[in-house]
Design an enzyme around this catalytic site. Structure first.
Site, PDB file in Angstrom:
ATOM      1  N   ASP A 576      -5.389 -24.840 -20.337  1.00 48.10           N
ATOM      2  CA  ASP A 576      -5.965 -24.757 -19.002  1.00 48.10           C
ATOM      3  C   ASP A 576      -7.253 -23.927 -19.033  1.00 48.10           C
ATOM      4  O   ASP A 576      -7.360 -22.928 -19.757  1.00 48.10           O
ATOM      5  CB  ASP A 576      -4.948 -24.104 -18.065  1.00 48.10           C
ATOM      6  CG  ASP A 576      -5.454 -23.979 -16.650  1.00 48.10           C
ATOM      7  OD1 ASP A 576      -5.704 -25.028 -16.024  1.00 48.10           O
ATOM      8  OD2 ASP A 576      -5.611 -22.843 -16.168  1.00 48.10           O
ATOM      9  N   GLU A 605      -9.008 -28.256 -20.680  1.00 51.93           N
ATOM     10  CA  GLU A 605      -9.622 -28.613 -19.398  1.00 51.93           C
ATOM     11  C   GLU A 605     -10.917 -27.821 -19.235  1.00 51.93           C
ATOM     12  O   GLU A 605     -10.905 -26.599 -19.094  1.00 51.93           O
ATOM     13  CB  GLU A 605      -8.675 -28.294 -18.247  1.00 51.93           C
ATOM     14  CG  GLU A 605      -9.299 -28.524 -16.882  1.00 51.93           C
ATOM     15  CD  GLU A 605      -8.903 -27.475 -15.862  1.00 51.93           C
ATOM     16  OE1 GLU A 605      -8.971 -27.791 -14.682  1.00 51.93           O
ATOM     17  OE2 GLU A 605      -8.534 -26.349 -16.259  1.00 51.93           O
TER      18      GLU A 605
END
Length: 858
Positions: A576, A605
């Site tokens: 993340d 991400e």
């Protein structure tokens, strides 16, 4: 996690009748009107705008100040710009703007008399620094003067070539050092062959001198992968695999004075079959070898001796990426031979991934719904107000296990789960999404326990599936509420934000907070400033302090936690907010997990990553061990199916990915829907505003579903690893507007799984294409080639060796097209989706396409 690009938004009504050109004015040019350039729908741009000192700008619609925009809207205050070089965009529909820092390119071309001023000779980066080096032999000058060179960022002889005047050197071997930050150039001249000994004279020259050289050389395309281990002398692999272009460099060491390359040779050219030569320093000098073209076939490993300028070995017909041999044939030109590298045990490119919000998917055990903090669990779920959407709804690991057969029938072979780690236990909001961690070594009690994780792994392994764990290496929980950054290890308290400042956590404020405590002030440039976005907190999430040269306390904690999850069956990781993490830690993290399991797939991400976003592509091409989610491709697909751009635009973007990603485009995770954007199905159907304040398209449901399915067919067949957001196979929608007035956006894109039907058009199409991906090397890792395109229709083919797949999509009215140059053999082919039959004769087929139809041939 929810991410926002913080922009100053002024929504103004403007006249649509007046045709306007837009101009940028500012202190950098004494407020002169500099015309901006179109950069997409409702977007104007001016790149490489230099501010030698801090100043300000405004946007002038007609160049006469009659309609101008700044802070506060029309005729507003000047917009502050810091010292630096900036790319500046203005959005003519919303009157927003974006000012992003210009970052160094991934490749610096060395051009001079030694290579006929051609691009493609790349300087090699020294580690992860801003310093680049090259060693070249200058034999003579040219008609304009003596031996000399320039450094050309990006290639193409842009205005950014340095120094302004040619850098002159003595004939002989020269080591060239270029600092990308200061633009300073240093040389060591009169060196021995290959810059191998001293006897050095040094000089330096800055970029402030005046220009005396202009080149008219045409640019060429480079697919080189820069590596700090490459020698100063460059060896270019030129052959039928790349149209005999220079720039494809040998960079992988294969022994003393040896380098190797692995390339896929699928076809020959008009002059013969698949083959190559090695071109020392490019420019087709007399030192290219061997003297006659060397034959190649399929995946081929080539090893060269850089001292003797000779081939060591050529191994053909290997498995993908030369992982293992298959009927290999070896020709050797010396007594040395190269050893075969280990095979790729698990290639995710053959897999179809499914991203599941565990809490919103299926409730397999109601007894764990309340956890230890019942007020953070909703009793009304989707029937409640927005606050109820920010609580737990009861989905759990047991529920996911109960739906594995459903996912297997869909063709899913990898499941990406939201973080399963223990999240905060206080407050009237819940960490249902998993991104508010408190203990990375424990399973959240709402989801299950370690025994259930082990059962999930066993059940998935029995179905040939891989478990992908989402892990937030950037932060723990909020620093200003609830548990205040409290961190535990297997239930034992370690630290919190107050006690862990500058040891476990950074304490530099939030990105875009301007360093003050006034929430009304924002410094949007911090979202594009690497120090800020890596060392300040993402909103109010307590920011881990990462080491730059070795593991910090937090780094070791996170690595060891990941290894524990691998002990319980995790096969891959999604990182993340990877943009906001110290890059060197990504190196260490990926190395640590791959030391445990060599084929661990890792992707991250980076919001807005993809071809066209230079900062994310620089990170990707540094090959730190993590691939990226391709947001730019997502946007291009959605814009095409929504009618915002043409299929021509889409194909252009798809084709650009290979160069932007240095050949690793097929390893990136590609998708259409995710939890950080309005679902495409909602965007296509609503007439309200969605995320980024975009107006919806207002399509009827059946038409919108067909368009969304067309987009998913592209995701399933383009280069990359396809990722399905839970519910997309059901064309899931939720049309409530959130607190920002955005329909179907966070949290309303995280709805309860609406159905487990296996008969929807989306489900059956995805299932068929997932099966094709399992079995087709062309879909998994083949080349992309456009074969027919107009505004509404795109036909492309994927090819790997003798395996070929052809995809046709049509968003427009029914049409019949004849497409030549297909890689398919003579036969009648039934589409893998639908029932169309296409007869192919001598590489030509006629496609009868209905509106919103997809045809896939294999």
């Amino acid at each position: 996690m929810k991410h926002k690009l913080v922009l100053l938004s002024i929504l103004l009504a403007t006249s649509a009748s007046a045709q306007a050109e837009w101009f940028l004015r500012g202190t950098h040019n004494n407020w002169a009107a500099a015309q901006m350039n179109p950069a997409g729908t409702n977007t104007m741009e001016l790149t490489n705008v230099v501010f030698s000192s801090a100043g300000s700008i405004k946007f002038d619609r007609y160049g006469d100040w009659s309609e101008n925009y700044g802070v506060g809207g029309r005729n507003g205050a000047n917009i502050a710009v810091a010292q630096g070089t900036w790319n500046i965009k203005f959005y003519t529909d919303t009157k927003n703007w974006n000012i992003s820092a210009v970052t160094p390119p991934a490749a610096y071309h060395l051009r001079g008399t030694f290579n006929g001023w051609a691009e493609g000779t790349l300087l090699t980066r020294v580690g992860t620094s801003d310093v680049y080096e090259s060693c070249q032999q200058f034999v003579s000058g040219d008609a304009t003067g003596g031996p000399r060179f320039k450094v050309d960022p990006y290639g193409g002889w842009g205005s950014d070539a340095v120094p302004a005047a040619d850098y002159t050197v003595a004939a002989g071997w020269v080591k060239i050092t270029f600092n990308a930050s200061s633009k300073a150039i240093t040389t060591q001249q009169n060196l021995a062959a290959n810059c191998g000994s001293t006897n050095i004279s040094s000089s330096s020259q800055s970029s402030s001198s005046t220009s005396s050289y202009v080149s008219t050389s045409a640019p060429t395309t480079s697919s080189a992968r820069s590596s700090s281990s490459a020698p100063a002398v460059t060896f270019h692999l030129r052959g039928t695999h790349n149209g005999w272009a220079e720039g494809d460099l040998f960079t992988t060491p294969a022994g003393t004075n040896q380098l190797e390359a692995c390339r896929n040779f699928t076809a020959g050219d008009a002059n013969g079959g698949p083959r190559f030569k090695v071109d020392r320093n490019g420019a087709w000098g007399t030192d290219a070898f061997p003297s006659v073209d060397q034959a190649a076939s399929g995946w081929t490993r080539i090893v060269i001796n850089t001292s003797s300028n000779s081939l060591v070995s050529v191994t053909t017909n290997l498995a993908s990426n030369c992982g293992s041999s298959s009927s290999s044939s070896v020709s050797s030109s010396s007594s040395s031979s190269s050893s075969s590298s280990a095979p790729v045990a698990d290639d995710f490119r053959a897999r179809t991934m499914y991203f599941v919000f565990v809490d919103r998917f299926a409730n397999g055990n109601t007894s764990n719904d309340n956890g230890t903090n019942p007020v953070a669990t909703s009793t009304v779920k989707g029937a409640g107000a927005q606050s109820e959407w920010k609580k737990y709804w009861g989905g759990d690991i047991q529920g996911l296990i109960s739906k594995l057969d459903y996912l297997q029938s869909l063709g899913v072979t990898a499941i990406w789960v939201t973080p399963l780690v223990d999240n905060i236990n206080v407050g009237n909001e819940g960490g249902y999404h998993g991104y508010w961690a408190r203990d990375f070594y424990s399973v959240d009690e709402h989801l299950g326990d370690w025994a259930l994780v082990d059962e999930l792994d066993a059940q998935m392994e029995a179905r040939g599936m891989k478990l992908v764990l989402d892990i937030a290496l950037n932060h723990s929980n909020q620093d200003d509420q609830y548990e205040f950054g409290a961190l535990y290890k297997e239930g034992a308290f370690i630290t919190d934000f107050a006690s862990g400042k500058n040891t476990w956590y950074n304490a530099n404020g939030a990105i875009s907070d301007c360093g003050d405590t006034n929430p009304a002030t924002t410094c949007n440039g911090e979202w594009d400033d690497p120090w800020s976005f890596r060392n300040k907190s993402l909103f109010n999430l307590t920011d881990f302090k990462h080491g730059t040269t070795s593991n910090s306390l937090a780094d070791q904690y996170l690595i060891d936690a990941a290894l524990k999850w691998m002990d319980h069956g995790v096969d891959a990781f999604r990182i993340d907010a990877i943009k906001h993490i110290e890059p060197s830690f990504i190196n260490r993290f990926s190395a640590a997990v791959r030391a445990k399991k060599a084929d661990t797939y890792i992707f991250g991400e980076w919001y807005n990553a993809g071809a066209g976003d230079s900062v994310s592509m620089t990170f990707l091409n540094e090959r730190r061990g993590s691939e990226l989610l391709d947001f730019k491709l997502r946007d291009a697909i959605e814009n095409a199916i929504a009618g915002n751009s043409t299929m021509i635009n889409l194909s252009t973007h798809i084709s650009s990915r290979a160069a932007a990603m240095n050949g690793f485009e097929d390893l990136q995770a590609i998708f259409l829907d995710n939890h950080d954007a309005t679902r495409t199905s909602v965007y296509l159907q609503t007439s309200g505003l969605v995320n980024s304040n975009r107006p919806g398209k207002g399509m009827a449901k059946a038409f919108a579903d067909a368009r969304q399915n067309l987009g998913m067919a592209l995701v399933m067949t383009l280069p990359g690893i396809p990722t399905i957001y839970y519910g997309t196979e059901q064309n899931s929608t939720w049309f409530t507007a959130n607190g920002d007035g955005q329909v179907g956006h966070d949290p309303y894109n995280r709805e309860q799984m609406p159905s487990f039907s296996q008969t929807t058009a989306a489900y059956t199409m995805i299932s068929a294409l997932a099966e094709l991906r399992k079995n087709s090397p062309a879909i998994q890792r083949g080349t992309y080639a456009e074969r027919w395109v107009n505004a509404d229709v795109l036909v492309f083919q994927r090819q790997e060796g003798s395996d070929c797949a052809v995809v046709a999509v049509n968003r427009g009215a029914a049409t019949s097209i004849t497409v030549p140059n297909l890689c398919l053999g003579n036969a009648a082919y039934t589409s893998k989706v639908g029932s169309d039959i296409v007869n192919v004769t001598s590489g030509t087929g006629t496609f009868n396409l209905s509106q919103n139809e997809v045809v896939v041939l294999h």
